[in-house]
Design a protein around this motif. Structure first.
Motif, PDB file in Angstrom:
ATOM      1  N   GLY A  96       0.768  -1.221  -0.038  1.00 18.06           N
ATOM      2  CA  GLY A  96       0.058  -0.200  -0.170  1.00 18.06           C
ATOM      3  C   GLY A  96       0.913   1.154  -0.080  1.00 18.06           C
ATOM      4  N   ILE A 120      -3.442  -0.623  -2.756  1.00 20.07           N
ATOM      5  CA  ILE A 120      -4.025   0.264  -2.333  1.00 20.07           C
ATOM      6  C   ILE A 120      -3.178   1.715  -2.240  1.00 20.07           C
ATOM      7  CG2 ILE A 120      -4.989   1.640  -0.152  1.00 20.07           C
ATOM      8  CD1 ILE A 120      -6.004  -1.408   0.750  1.00 20.07           C
ATOM      9  N   ILE A 122      -3.431   5.578  -0.658  1.00 18.14           N
ATOM     10  CA  ILE A 122      -4.075   6.380  -0.038  1.00 18.14           C
ATOM     11  C   ILE A 122      -3.365   7.483  -0.095  1.00 18.14           C
ATOM     12  CG2 ILE A 122      -5.108   6.949   2.500  1.00 18.14           C
ATOM     13  CD1 ILE A 122      -6.435   4.584   1.170  1.00 18.14           C
ATOM     14  N   GLU A 127      -8.149  12.069  -0.259  1.00 16.42           N
ATOM     15  CA  GLU A 127      -8.661  11.640   0.765  1.00 16.42           C
ATOM     16  C   GLU A 127      -9.190  12.817   1.626  1.00 16.42           C
ATOM     17  OE1 GLU A 127      -9.711   8.942   0.866  1.00 16.42           O
ATOM     18  OE2 GLU A 127      -8.322   7.578  -0.543  1.00 16.42           O
ATOM     19  N   LEU A 139      -7.463   4.560   7.931  1.00 22.17           N
ATOM     20  CA  LEU A 139      -8.336   4.815   6.483  1.00 22.17           C
ATOM     21  C   LEU A 139      -7.537   3.690   5.670  1.00 22.17           C
ATOM     22  CD1 LEU A 139     -10.559   5.345   4.619  1.00 22.17           C
ATOM     23  CD2 LEU A 139      -8.980   7.432   3.897  1.00 22.17           C
ATOM     24  N   ALA A 140      -6.255   3.591   5.803  1.00 30.37           N
ATOM     25  CA  ALA A 140      -5.717   2.818   4.980  1.00 30.37           C
ATOM     26  C   ALA A 140      -5.829   1.322   5.515  1.00 30.37           C
ATOM     27  CB  ALA A 140      -4.135   3.043   4.914  1.00 30.37           C
ATOM     28  N   SER A 142      -8.332   0.158   7.336  1.00 30.66           N
ATOM     29  CA  SER A 142      -9.613  -0.219   7.122  1.00 30.66           C
ATOM     30  C   SER A 142      -9.714  -0.701   5.793  1.00 30.66           C
ATOM     31  CB  SER A 142     -10.541   1.091   7.430  1.00 30.66           C
ATOM     32  OG  SER A 142     -11.824   0.818   7.081  1.00 30.66           O
ATOM     33  N   ARG A 143      -9.310   0.075   4.848  1.00 27.63           N
ATOM     34  CA  ARG A 143      -9.608  -0.540   3.212  1.00 27.63           C
ATOM     35  C   ARG A 143      -8.420  -1.766   3.139  1.00 27.63           C
ATOM     36  NH1 ARG A 143      -9.435   5.127  -0.079  1.00 27.63           N
ATOM     37  NH2 ARG A 143     -11.507   6.123   0.766  1.00 27.63           N
ATOM     38  N   ALA A 144      -7.673  -1.851   3.724  1.00 26.80           N
ATOM     39  CA  ALA A 144      -6.938  -3.064   3.749  1.00 26.80           C
ATOM     40  C   ALA A 144      -7.468  -4.319   4.522  1.00 26.80           C
ATOM     41  CB  ALA A 144      -5.565  -2.911   4.124  1.00 26.80           C
ATOM     42  N   SER A 145      -8.391  -3.948   5.387  1.00 27.28           N
ATOM     43  CA  SER A 145      -9.004  -4.996   6.250  1.00 27.28           C
ATOM     44  C   SER A 145      -7.528  -5.521   6.847  1.00 27.28           C
ATOM     45  CB  SER A 145      -9.530  -6.166   5.616  1.00 27.28           C
ATOM     46  OG  SER A 145     -10.842  -5.473   4.921  1.00 27.28           O
TER      47      SER A 145
END
Length: 213
Positions: A96, A120, A122, A127, A139-140, A142-145
């Protein structure tokens, strides 16, 4: 510290994956021209300010009261090791980017030929969040789980990369490139888990995990 259970590697862009030397020097030349001072004198002042943990060129722009020269992102170049670093590490980890960048970060990474290794992106411009705000890291993740303890932040800046990433529980690697290499880390808060001089060392730091498979 061992790097066990790592799933994601998050990279900064400027002075980490991408050399900003050419646009940075261009900006210094424009400052010198605007204030009618020798380039070497401006460069020395800026370097000293970075050693004092200040963004030197911005301090001079404010002190002289001049217009801020445009940042020429078209002059940015990948560091020689960046392509190999991302190519090799992407075979084992998710990759990411968490970066404070002008609009179009993904397009610039595509132009550099490395977006294909990155899962990803970010970036602050898209953003509406900027490092060191912890929310951009959250946020990063979260998007990456991805949980913080399963992620590493790799960047050049102690203030923007190392401190906030450590605070939320990420592992950290400081790459001492660009002008922020002059930052003298003081205390545990500022100390990265690992410090390296270039991306070749990042490959070595993580590479054994897949070379021995």
């Amino acid at each position: 510290m061992k790097l066990d259970n790592i799933e994601w590697l998050f990279f900064d862009v400027g002075s980490t994956l991408v050399s900003e030397e050419k646009p940075f020097l261009h900006r210094l030349y424009e400052i010198a021209d605007a204030v009618n001072e020798p380039f070497d004198a401006i460069q020395n002042k800026v370097t000293q300010l970075y050693k004092e943990k200040k963004k030197g060129e911005q301090v001079l722009i404010q002190e002289y009261g001049i217009e801020r020269p445009r940042w020429r992102s078209e002059d940015e170049e990948l560091f020689p090791e960046s392509y190999e670093c991302l190519e090799r590490l992407s075979k084992k980890y998710k990759i990411g980017v968490i970066a404070n960048q002008l609009p179009g970060t993904a397009a610039r990474l595509e132009k550099h030929g490395v977006l294909k290794f990155i899962d990803i992106v970010i970036a602050s411009a898209e953003e509406g969040l900027e490092k060191p705000d912890r929310r951009i890291f959250e946020l990063a993740l979260s998007r990456a789980s991805c949980k913080p303890e399963n992620a590493v932040m790799i960047g050049d800046r102690v203030d923007n990369d190392i401190i906030p990433a450590k605070k939320i529980g990420m592992k950290t690697v400081r790459v001492k490139q660009g002008m922020w290499k002059y930052w003298d880390a003081l205390g545990e808060e500022e100390q990265a888990d690992f410090e390296v001089d270039d991306l070749n060392a990042v490959i070595e730091l993580f590479g054994w995990k897949f070379e021995n498979n």
